[in-house]
Design a protein around this motif. Sequence first.
Motif, short mmCIF file in Angstrom:
data_model
loop_
_atom_site.label_atom_id
_atom_site.label_comp_id
_atom_site.label_asym_id
_atom_site.label_seq_id
_atom_site.Cartn_x
_atom_site.Cartn_y
_atom_site.Cartn_z
N ARG A 1 0.84 -1.21 0.00
CA ARG A 1 0.00 0.00 0.00
C ARG A 1 0.87 1.25 0.00
O ARG A 1 0.54 2.26 -0.65
N LYS A 2 1.99 1.20 0.73
CA LYS A 2 2.87 2.36 0.87
C LYS A 2 3.77 2.56 -0.34
O LYS A 2 4.08 3.70 -0.71
N THR A 3 4.21 1.47 -0.96
CA THR A 3 5.27 1.58 -1.94
C THR A 3 4.82 1.43 -3.39
O THR A 3 5.55 1.83 -4.31
N ASP B 1 -1.15 3.45 -7.11
CA ASP B 1 -2.53 2.97 -7.15
C ASP B 1 -3.04 2.73 -8.56
O ASP B 1 -4.04 2.06 -8.76
N LEU C 1 -5.79 -0.82 -6.94
CA LEU C 1 -4.94 -1.62 -6.06
C LEU C 1 -5.07 -1.21 -4.60
O LEU C 1 -5.24 -2.07 -3.73
N HIS C 2 -5.02 0.07 -4.32
CA HIS C 2 -5.07 0.50 -2.92
C HIS C 2 -6.41 0.17 -2.27
O HIS C 2 -6.45 -0.24 -1.10
N ALA C 3 -7.48 0.34 -3.01
CA ALA C 3 -8.80 -0.01 -2.46
C ALA C 3 -8.86 -1.50 -2.13
O ALA C 3 -9.44 -1.89 -1.10
N ARG C 4 -8.29 -2.33 -3.00
CA ARG C 4 -8.31 -3.77 -2.74
C ARG C 4 -7.45 -4.12 -1.54
O ARG C 4 -7.85 -4.94 -0.69
N LEU C 5 -6.27 -3.52 -1.43
CA LEU C 5 -5.41 -3.79 -0.28
C LEU C 5 -6.09 -3.36 1.01
O LEU C 5 -6.04 -4.07 2.03
N ASP C 6 -6.75 -2.20 0.99
CA ASP C 6 -7.46 -1.73 2.18
C ASP C 6 -8.57 -2.71 2.57
O ASP C 6 -8.75 -3.02 3.75
#
Length: 363
Positions: A263-265, A268, A283-288
């Motif tokens: 999420r950090k690296t 999105d 991607l970020h929404a899925r990781l969250d």
Amino acid sequence: MGKAPAFDASLTDHRFAPTSAKGLTYPLGSFGPGPGDLHGIAPGVGWARLPVPGSLKHINVWALDDGDGVAIVDTGLNMPAAREAWEALFAGPLAGRRVSRVIVTHFHPDHIGLAGWLCARFDVALWMNRTEFLMARLLTSDVRDAPPDAALAHFRACGWPDRLIDAERGKGWGRFAKMVSPLPLGHVRLAEGDALAIGDRIWTVRTGSGHTPEHACLVDEAGGLMIAGDQVLPRITSNVSVMLTEPEGDPLGEWLASIAHFRKTLPDDLLVLPAHGEPFTGLHARLDRLAEGHRKQLDMLADHIRAEPRRVSDCFGLLFGRAIDDSLYGLASGEALAHLRRLEREGRAVRAERDGVYWYSAA
């Protein structure tokens, strides 16, 4: 491969109306390539599907333009239907193309199953993470007439009924080996941060943990692509289990740490190419969502063991929301134990052992 249509051009086809759900966008909708088809997902990147038994139904594999050859990423199970699918690809869209290397994201059989067969057929090297390669070599070599006593003790510790433990006694040991063709003796190591020049693209190796020890993803930030394997799936949650090879491990802790790191690296706006399901953005929404889902399960499980001490098997209904039949006891035990172990590591649960069975209660 070099003449495959650009991904943006593919979007103009009426079959590929984008769809959105839960913060993700699927640019190709629910489309998936049929048997023997290789769909151009981006210049120099081809997408094929191989059959997998059970609810997964398929695994996505990728063919990457590699100059005068093609690099294959993931290989399918060692079973006739998957071999036939490869034969159709080699007789069709990959006809005349030299396979330059075989890349495997992690050691699970649907990913590494035909790696040895492909490497031997084309006399090329297997590229994968060292830990994942050694895990596969270990598991393919461990074949016995009966389960080891330590495995039966582990099943009892998880609260398996006697009838299931007795049934295991009559089975052989080493089912993993049946799903994987003989592997090469060696491999070319992939490690975190490695840059792989494949054709006109530079793919950076990004490793995650929890689903397997060191799962390799390939990220082409300049091209906006991520071959994610099982590390990020769009609709289902990857299995995260305590394994017999590391019975005191904390795979869920590693999984959550990997989610936070990705999420950090990672940007999105990558087009994520998963091993199961369809390519997606978000991607970020899925990781969250993955992290939130596990945190919710941990909180529910903490309440569950606060009411009274529970065995691992007593947590199946809460975690999975359905009855677990005999064939799924192993997977369910591994995942439930991973959640209970995480609660232990967070200081929210304590484990006691009575008559060889683990009992968990609130700390």
